[in-house]
Design a protein around this motif. Structure first.
Motif, PDB file in Angstrom:
ATOM      1  N   ALA A 130       0.837  -1.211   0.000  1.00  0.00           N
ATOM      2  CA  ALA A 130       0.000   0.000   0.000  1.00  0.00           C
ATOM      3  C   ALA A 130       0.869   1.258   0.000  1.00  0.00           C
ATOM      4  CB  ALA A 130      -0.933  -0.001   1.212  1.00  0.00           C
ATOM      5  N   GLN A 131       1.984   1.239   0.715  1.00  0.00           N
ATOM      6  CA  GLN A 131       2.881   2.394   0.738  1.00  0.00           C
ATOM      7  C   GLN A 131       3.539   2.620  -0.626  1.00  0.00           C
ATOM      8  OE1 GLN A 131       5.106   1.100   4.327  1.00  0.00           O
ATOM      9  NE2 GLN A 131       4.793   3.204   5.040  1.00  0.00           N
ATOM     10  N   TYR A 132       4.008   1.547  -1.246  1.00  0.00           N
ATOM     11  CA  TYR A 132       4.616   1.688  -2.579  1.00  0.00           C
ATOM     12  C   TYR A 132       3.600   2.224  -3.589  1.00  0.00           C
ATOM     13  CZ  TYR A 132       8.973  -0.728  -1.368  1.00  0.00           C
ATOM     14  OH  TYR A 132      10.191  -1.077  -0.816  1.00  0.00           O
ATOM     15  N   GLN A 133       2.392   1.689  -3.547  1.00  0.00           N
ATOM     16  CA  GLN A 133       1.365   2.139  -4.492  1.00  0.00           C
ATOM     17  C   GLN A 133       1.054   3.619  -4.282  1.00  0.00           C
ATOM     18  OE1 GLN A 133       0.009   0.411  -7.051  1.00  0.00           O
ATOM     19  NE2 GLN A 133       1.280  -1.346  -6.572  1.00  0.00           N
ATOM     20  N   GLN A 134       0.863   4.014  -3.038  1.00  0.00           N
ATOM     21  CA  GLN A 134       0.547   5.411  -2.737  1.00  0.00           C
ATOM     22  C   GLN A 134       1.722   6.319  -3.100  1.00  0.00           C
ATOM     23  OE1 GLN A 134      -1.690   7.784  -2.494  1.00  0.00           O
ATOM     24  NE2 GLN A 134      -2.615   7.143  -0.557  1.00  0.00           N
ATOM     25  N   LEU A 135       2.932   5.897  -2.750  1.00  0.00           N
ATOM     26  CA  LEU A 135       4.112   6.692  -3.068  1.00  0.00           C
ATOM     27  C   LEU A 135       4.243   6.901  -4.573  1.00  0.00           C
ATOM     28  CD1 LEU A 135       6.710   8.144  -2.177  1.00  0.00           C
ATOM     29  CD2 LEU A 135       7.866   5.904  -2.256  1.00  0.00           C
ATOM     30  N   ALA A 136       3.969   5.881  -5.352  1.00  0.00           N
ATOM     31  CA  ALA A 136       4.063   6.008  -6.810  1.00  0.00           C
ATOM     32  C   ALA A 136       3.049   7.016  -7.345  1.00  0.00           C
ATOM     33  CB  ALA A 136       3.873   4.640  -7.470  1.00  0.00           C
ATOM     34  N   VAL A 137       1.809   6.925  -6.892  1.00  0.00           N
ATOM     35  CA  VAL A 137       0.779   7.853  -7.374  1.00  0.00           C
ATOM     36  C   VAL A 137       1.095   9.288  -6.939  1.00  0.00           C
ATOM     37  CG1 VAL A 137      -1.673   8.473  -7.255  1.00  0.00           C
ATOM     38  CG2 VAL A 137      -1.013   6.083  -7.479  1.00  0.00           C
ATOM     39  N   VAL A 138       1.497   9.443  -5.695  1.00  0.00           N
ATOM     40  CA  VAL A 138       1.848  10.781  -5.198  1.00  0.00           C
ATOM     41  C   VAL A 138       3.050  11.323  -5.972  1.00  0.00           C
ATOM     42  CG1 VAL A 138       2.782  12.037  -3.208  1.00  0.00           C
ATOM     43  CG2 VAL A 138       0.846  10.491  -2.908  1.00  0.00           C
ATOM     44  N   SER A 139       4.057  10.493  -6.209  1.00  0.00           N
ATOM     45  CA  SER A 139       5.246  10.931  -6.949  1.00  0.00           C
ATOM     46  C   SER A 139       4.887  11.350  -8.368  1.00  0.00           C
ATOM     47  CB  SER A 139       6.293   9.811  -6.993  1.00  0.00           C
ATOM     48  OG  SER A 139       6.707   9.444  -5.701  1.00  0.00           O
ATOM     49  N   ASP A 167      18.086   6.648   5.995  1.00  0.00           N
ATOM     50  CA  ASP A 167      16.772   6.340   5.436  1.00  0.00           C
ATOM     51  C   ASP A 167      16.660   6.725   3.960  1.00  0.00           C
ATOM     52  OD1 ASP A 167      16.927   8.995   6.721  1.00  0.00           O
ATOM     53  OD2 ASP A 167      14.812   9.214   6.306  1.00  0.00           O
ATOM     54  N   PRO A 168      15.823   6.020   3.208  1.00  0.00           N
ATOM     55  CA  PRO A 168      14.824   5.064   3.662  1.00  0.00           C
ATOM     56  C   PRO A 168      15.361   3.669   3.957  1.00  0.00           C
ATOM     57  CG  PRO A 168      14.632   5.293   1.290  1.00  0.00           C
ATOM     58  CD  PRO A 168      15.691   6.266   1.752  1.00  0.00           C
ATOM     59  N   GLY A 169      16.661   3.462   3.810  1.00  0.00           N
ATOM     60  CA  GLY A 169      17.291   2.223   4.245  1.00  0.00           C
ATOM     61  C   GLY A 169      17.288   1.109   3.219  1.00  0.00           C
ATOM     62  N   PRO A 170      17.991   0.027   3.551  1.00  0.00           N
ATOM     63  CA  PRO A 170      18.111  -1.098   2.624  1.00  0.00           C
ATOM     64  C   PRO A 170      16.797  -1.836   2.372  1.00  0.00           C
ATOM     65  CG  PRO A 170      19.195  -1.600   4.712  1.00  0.00           C
ATOM     66  CD  PRO A 170      18.800  -0.156   4.764  1.00  0.00           C
ATOM     67  N   ALA A 171      15.807  -1.671   3.238  1.00  0.00           N
ATOM     68  CA  ALA A 171      14.524  -2.345   3.023  1.00  0.00           C
ATOM     69  C   ALA A 171      13.704  -1.669   1.920  1.00  0.00           C
ATOM     70  CB  ALA A 171      13.710  -2.384   4.322  1.00  0.00           C
ATOM     71  N   PHE A 172      14.066  -0.451   1.553  1.00  0.00           N
ATOM     72  CA  PHE A 172      13.314   0.247   0.499  1.00  0.00           C
ATOM     73  C   PHE A 172      13.749  -0.285  -0.860  1.00  0.00           C
ATOM     74  CE2 PHE A 172      12.362   3.718  -2.465  1.00  0.00           C
ATOM     75  CZ  PHE A 172      11.015   3.877  -2.187  1.00  0.00           C
ATOM     76  N   ASP A 173      12.796  -0.770  -1.640  1.00  0.00           N
ATOM     77  CA  ASP A 173      13.071  -1.371  -2.946  1.00  0.00           C
ATOM     78  C   ASP A 173      12.989  -0.290  -4.032  1.00  0.00           C
ATOM     79  OD1 ASP A 173      13.148  -2.845  -5.306  1.00  0.00           O
ATOM     80  OD2 ASP A 173      11.902  -4.467  -4.494  1.00  0.00           O
ATOM     81  N   TRP A 174      14.121   0.349  -4.272  1.00  0.00           N
ATOM     82  CA  TRP A 174      14.169   1.423  -5.273  1.00  0.00           C
ATOM     83  C   TRP A 174      13.771   0.927  -6.650  1.00  0.00           C
ATOM     84  CZ3 TRP A 174      14.317   6.441  -4.442  1.00  0.00           C
ATOM     85  CH2 TRP A 174      14.803   6.918  -3.228  1.00  0.00           C
ATOM     86  N   SER A 175      14.224  -0.251  -7.004  1.00  0.00           N
ATOM     87  CA  SER A 175      13.935  -0.798  -8.333  1.00  0.00           C
ATOM     88  C   SER A 175      12.425  -0.980  -8.526  1.00  0.00           C
ATOM     89  CB  SER A 175      14.679  -2.121  -8.506  1.00  0.00           C
ATOM     90  OG  SER A 175      14.439  -2.659  -9.760  1.00  0.00           O
ATOM     91  N   TYR A 176      11.771  -1.548  -7.530  1.00  0.00           N
ATOM     92  CA  TYR A 176      10.327  -1.751  -7.611  1.00  0.00           C
ATOM     93  C   TYR A 176       9.592  -0.415  -7.680  1.00  0.00           C
ATOM     94  CZ  TYR A 176       5.603  -3.164  -6.343  1.00  0.00           C
ATOM     95  OH  TYR A 176       4.237  -3.341  -6.332  1.00  0.00           O
ATOM     96  N   TYR A 177       9.998   0.528  -6.833  1.00  0.00           N
ATOM     97  CA  TYR A 177       9.386   1.855  -6.837  1.00  0.00           C
ATOM     98  C   TYR A 177       9.528   2.525  -8.209  1.00  0.00           C
ATOM     99  CZ  TYR A 177       9.297   6.924  -5.944  1.00  0.00           C
ATOM    100  OH  TYR A 177       9.071   8.271  -6.016  1.00  0.00           O
ATOM    101  N   LYS A 178      10.727   2.461  -8.797  1.00  0.00           N
ATOM    102  CA  LYS A 178      10.951   3.087 -10.106  1.00  0.00           C
ATOM    103  C   LYS A 178      10.122   2.395 -11.195  1.00  0.00           C
ATOM    104  CE  LYS A 178      14.120   6.137  -8.844  1.00  0.00           C
ATOM    105  NZ  LYS A 178      14.682   7.326  -9.397  1.00  0.00           N
ATOM    106  N   THR A 179       9.911   1.084 -11.055  1.00  0.00           N
ATOM    107  CA  THR A 179       9.045   0.373 -11.992  1.00  0.00           C
ATOM    108  C   THR A 179       7.615   0.884 -11.890  1.00  0.00           C
ATOM    109  OG1 THR A 179      10.437  -1.597 -11.910  1.00  0.00           O
ATOM    110  CG2 THR A 179       8.167  -1.912 -12.660  1.00  0.00           C
ATOM    111  N   LEU A 180       7.138   1.095 -10.664  1.00  0.00           N
ATOM    112  CA  LEU A 180       5.789   1.612 -10.475  1.00  0.00           C
ATOM    113  C   LEU A 180       5.646   3.027 -11.059  1.00  0.00           C
ATOM    114  CD1 LEU A 180       4.982   0.490  -6.819  1.00  0.00           C
ATOM    115  CD2 LEU A 180       4.039  -0.452  -8.930  1.00  0.00           C
ATOM    116  N   LEU A 181       6.717   3.800 -10.994  1.00  0.00           N
ATOM    117  CA  LEU A 181       6.674   5.157 -11.546  1.00  0.00           C
ATOM    118  C   LEU A 181       6.505   5.137 -13.057  1.00  0.00           C
ATOM    119  CD1 LEU A 181       9.362   7.333  -9.727  1.00  0.00           C
ATOM    120  CD2 LEU A 181       6.878   7.505  -9.603  1.00  0.00           C
TER     121      LEU A 181
END
Length: 182
Positions: A130-139, A167-181
């Motif tokens: 839910a955070q990744y989805q929201q972050l992508a739409v907001v971004s 932060d956002p630390g190693p748990a943040f999946d930059w690759s996945y986030y950029k794909t959602l963007l």
């Protein structure tokens, strides 16, 4: 795509105005998005503490870890909680106090030209879908309203304050986030 009103407030967010902001320098172009994480107490999620911190109402005696927060005045433009709900504390047109001592591409004081988004989380705890989805739409919305925020101008707090912030630390999946963007 979401809507940002003429005062710089995301219409789809819960508005929780913080007193911790000031004016951006005249003529500055908003051209950087900074991703952070926060949890209060550290590693614990839910509860009123993050909003209280950003609104200067945190009881610093409520938990031993809050002692270091006494007298601290900080804010972020947005917080995305674990359920994906978006909370806005400062207008995008104003200077939120999220980056602290910082530098990006030779420019200091990143608060002057950036928007800060906090994810409720911790460096080593996976973020929610839910955070990744929201972050992508907001971004994507921010990139539409502030076109100088290109995908290569989205960074972590650790990128603008290396050695001081992780932060956002190693748990943040930059690759996945950029794909959602996209």
């Amino acid at each position: 795509m979401y809507q940002i009103d003429q005062r710089g407030w995301l219409q789809e967010a819960r508005h929780c105005p913080s007193p911790n902001f000031n004016q951006r320098p005249p003529g500055v172009d908003i051209d950087l998005l900074v991703i952070h994480n926060i949890s209060l107490p550290p590693g614990e999620f839910g509860g009123p503490y993050i909003q209280a911190l950003f609104c200067n109402t945190l009881d610093c005696h409520a938990h031993p870890s809050f002692a270091d927060l006494e007298g601290l005045h900080v804010s972020s433009h947005l917080l995305i909680d674990r359920g994906g709900e978006c909370h806005q504390f400062v207008s995008f047109l104003e200077r939120a106090w999220h980056a602290g001592l910082s530098e990006h591409c030779g420019r200091e004081n990143c608060n002057d030209f950036s928007i800060g988004i906090e994810l409720e989380g911790a460096d080593t705890v996976p973020y929610t879908q839910a955070q990744y989805q929201q972050l992508a739409v907001v971004s994507q919305t921010l990139q539409c309203y502030y076109p100088s925020i290109s995908s290569d101008r989205i960074v972590g707090h650790s990128d603008i304050a290396p050695g001081r912030k992780t932060d956002p630390g190693p748990a943040f999946d930059w690759s996945y986030y950029k794909t959602l963007l996209g």
